[in-house]
Design a protein around this motif. Structure first.
Motif, short mmCIF file in Angstrom:
data_model
loop_
_atom_site.label_atom_id
_atom_site.label_comp_id
_atom_site.label_asym_id
_atom_site.label_seq_id
_atom_site.Cartn_x
_atom_site.Cartn_y
_atom_site.Cartn_z
N GLN A 1 -2.99 -6.15 -7.76
CA GLN A 1 -4.10 -7.00 -7.36
C GLN A 1 -3.69 -8.55 -7.56
O GLN A 1 -4.14 -9.32 -6.71
N GLU A 2 -2.84 -8.76 -8.47
CA GLU A 2 -2.32 -10.08 -8.42
C GLU A 2 -1.70 -10.65 -7.14
O GLU A 2 -1.89 -11.96 -6.84
N ILE A 3 -0.71 -9.74 -6.68
CA ILE A 3 -0.08 -10.25 -5.35
C ILE A 3 -1.26 -10.22 -4.05
O ILE A 3 -1.35 -11.14 -3.62
N VAL A 4 -1.95 -9.26 -4.10
CA VAL A 4 -3.22 -9.34 -3.03
C VAL A 4 -4.06 -10.52 -3.36
O VAL A 4 -4.33 -11.21 -2.29
N ILE B 1 1.15 -5.10 2.55
CA ILE B 1 0.07 -5.39 1.75
C ILE B 1 -1.33 -5.39 2.63
O ILE B 1 -1.31 -5.50 3.84
N PRO B 2 -2.36 -5.09 2.00
CA PRO B 2 -3.63 -4.62 2.62
C PRO B 2 -4.15 -5.62 3.94
O PRO B 2 -4.45 -5.12 4.90
N GLN B 3 -4.15 -6.90 3.59
CA GLN B 3 -4.50 -7.97 4.33
C GLN B 3 -3.55 -7.90 5.61
O GLN B 3 -3.99 -8.18 6.81
N MET B 4 -2.39 -7.56 5.74
CA MET B 4 -1.49 -7.48 6.72
C MET B 4 -2.01 -6.20 7.83
O MET B 4 -1.93 -6.35 8.89
N MET C 1 0.82 -1.07 -0.01
CA MET C 1 -0.14 0.11 -0.09
C MET C 1 0.73 1.49 0.05
O MET C 1 1.47 1.41 0.84
N ILE C 2 0.83 2.00 -1.06
CA ILE C 2 1.36 3.38 -1.28
C ILE C 2 0.38 4.42 -0.35
O ILE C 2 1.03 5.21 0.40
N SER C 3 -0.67 4.28 -0.43
CA SER C 3 -1.75 5.22 0.09
C SER C 3 -3.05 4.42 0.71
O SER C 3 -3.31 3.46 0.19
N LEU C 4 -3.44 4.81 1.73
CA LEU C 4 -4.79 4.38 2.36
C LEU C 4 -5.99 5.49 2.43
O LEU C 4 -5.48 6.42 3.03
N PHE C 5 -6.74 5.44 1.73
CA PHE C 5 -7.84 6.45 1.68
C PHE C 5 -9.19 5.95 2.41
O PHE C 5 -9.50 4.60 2.27
N PRO D 1 -0.38 -10.54 10.56
CA PRO D 1 -1.69 -9.84 10.69
C PRO D 1 -1.51 -8.65 11.57
O PRO D 1 -0.57 -8.39 12.20
N MET D 2 -2.44 -7.52 11.70
CA MET D 2 -2.45 -6.84 12.72
C MET D 2 -3.23 -6.75 14.01
O MET D 2 -4.27 -7.41 13.99
N TYR D 3 -2.32 -6.38 14.95
CA TYR D 3 -2.87 -6.64 16.49
C TYR D 3 -3.22 -5.31 16.80
O TYR D 3 -2.52 -4.30 16.54
N ARG D 4 -4.06 -5.27 18.00
CA ARG D 4 -4.12 -4.20 18.96
C ARG D 4 -3.38 -4.61 20.31
O ARG D 4 -3.76 -5.50 20.79
N VAL D 5 -2.54 -3.59 20.42
CA VAL D 5 -1.78 -3.98 21.70
C VAL D 5 -1.74 -2.66 22.74
O VAL D 5 -2.06 -1.50 22.13
N ARG D 6 -1.19 -3.13 23.84
CA ARG D 6 -0.88 -1.81 24.94
C ARG D 6 0.51 -1.91 25.30
O ARG D 6 0.96 -2.86 25.48
N VAL D 7 1.01 -0.70 25.56
CA VAL D 7 2.58 -0.76 25.90
C VAL D 7 2.60 0.49 27.13
O VAL D 7 2.09 1.49 26.86
N ARG D 8 3.53 0.17 28.01
CA ARG D 8 3.93 1.23 28.84
C ARG D 8 5.26 1.57 28.75
O ARG D 8 6.15 0.75 28.46
N CYS D 9 5.45 2.91 28.36
CA CYS D 9 6.79 3.76 27.96
C CYS D 9 6.76 4.89 28.34
O CYS D 9 5.77 5.57 28.31
#
Length: 347
Positions: free
Chosen positions: A249-252, A227-230, A82-86, A264-272
């Protein structure tokens, strides 16, 4: 800074900077919270070939955008990154707005212009349009007063959009809205935001809402990194697997139907000590660079931050993962589940 906001008077504990409002978090129980979306900018694509052109460039299906009003959608390079996300917003088949991070707007425009020269369409930055984020149970009523829209015109479901006169109103998720209007139209209405019915919130509180909803975004530091699915973009129908060819599209599609999603993408918390930055690497004790920060935001607790991060799945779910200075991340739930078939080997 966008000029309309200079007339906005804020309580003493808040400050308006070039990045947006800074200050303390307001309680989530507040009826309506608002913040200027100074970190975002609109691009505009118009012309008789606008829909055809974007259909061949973006990962989302423009037919869905026309039907629903808006969709997340990525512009990828030929390697599927992804170059851009709209947030792609449709007025009709000849007029689309593409909302993106302001740090990527020029790059996004340049990439579109590389391909648009053979189409009867034009792409430009919409420098006159300003955005406000609203959230809370009373947000719809404040927006109704602000814009003059009727209660029936206020969208209630994610991605639903109303375009009326000078206003573009998108429902990001239930109770959260983006309102866009031209600066000259916006300014006379700002006094309403200084009434008892609406309260300012820092931009970080708005971004935290995006993170808690698991909504990805790109920054200059992460352009062409994923890549978008990441970034779980398929959850939001920001990737279409039925519409046909588009750049990358071919790669995706190969990852979706023949490959195996390992990060994949996760949601996490961190103390710093400091808020992590987009693009920062995550590590394990015996392996470096097992992940990368997508977005990070403050929380109401000092020194505690929430993140969206793309992390190697086998490491995220088995090992201790940490940021710089060995600050460990703690996993939090996303409000959606991913298709388990994405993680299965198809060989």
């Amino acid at each position: 800074m966008q000029s309309p906001w200079q007339s906005l008077t804020l309580p003493a504990q808040f400050e308006l900077t070039a990045e947006g409002i800074t200050g303390p978090f307001n309680p989530d129980t507040a009826s309506c919270l608002y913040t200027p979306l100074l970190h975002q900018q609109m691009l505009k694509v118009t012309g008789t070939d606008a829909m055809t052109f974007l259909q061949g460039q973006l990962s989302c299906d423009l037919r869905d955008v026309i039907r629903e009003g808006s969709r997340l959608g990525a512009h990828c390079n030929i390697k599927g990154h992804m170059i851009s996300l709209f947030r792609v917003i449709a007025q009709d088949e000849q007029c689309f707005w593409l909302r993106t991070h302001q740090g990527l707007a020029e790059k996004a425009l340049a990439q579109l212009k590389k391909y648009i020269i053979f189409s009867k369409a034009t792409a430009s930055l919409d420098t006159q349009r300003c955005g406000i984020g609203f959230q809370g149970p009373g947000a719809a009523e404040v927006i109704r007063q602000f814009t003059g829209l009727s209660a029936e015109q206020i969208p209630e479901t994610s991605s639903a959009t109303c375009i009326s006169g000078h206003w573009i109103l998108c429902c990001i998720s239930p109770g959260r809205y983006e309102l866009w209007g031209e600066a000259d139209e916006l300014k006379p209405h700002l006094a309403l935001l200084q009434s008892d019915s609406a309260h300012p919130m820092p931009l970080q509180q708005w971004l935290l809402g995006d993170i808690q909803a698991g909504i990805p975004d790109l920054r200059p530091e992460t352009s062409e990194a994923f890549i978008p699915q990441m970034t779980n973009l398929q959850v939001f129908e920001g990737v279409s697997f039925r519409k046909g060819c588009y750049t990358g599209q071919e790669i995706v599609t190969r990852l979706q139907h023949r490959g195996q999603l390992k990060r994949p993408m996760y949601r996490v918390r961190v103390r710093c000590d400091e808020r992590p930055l987009a693009g920062m690497s995550l590590h394990c004790d015996d392996k470096e660079n097992v992940g990368q920060v997508v977005l990070a935001a403050d929380t109401a607790e000092t020194g505690v931050f929430e993140l969206l991060a793309v992390i190697l799945k086998e490491r995220a779910e088995k090992d201790r993962v940490w940021l710089a200075n060995h600050c460990p991340v703690e996993h939090l739930e996303l409000p959606y589940t991913l298709d388990p078939r994405l993680f299965e080997s198809k060989r």
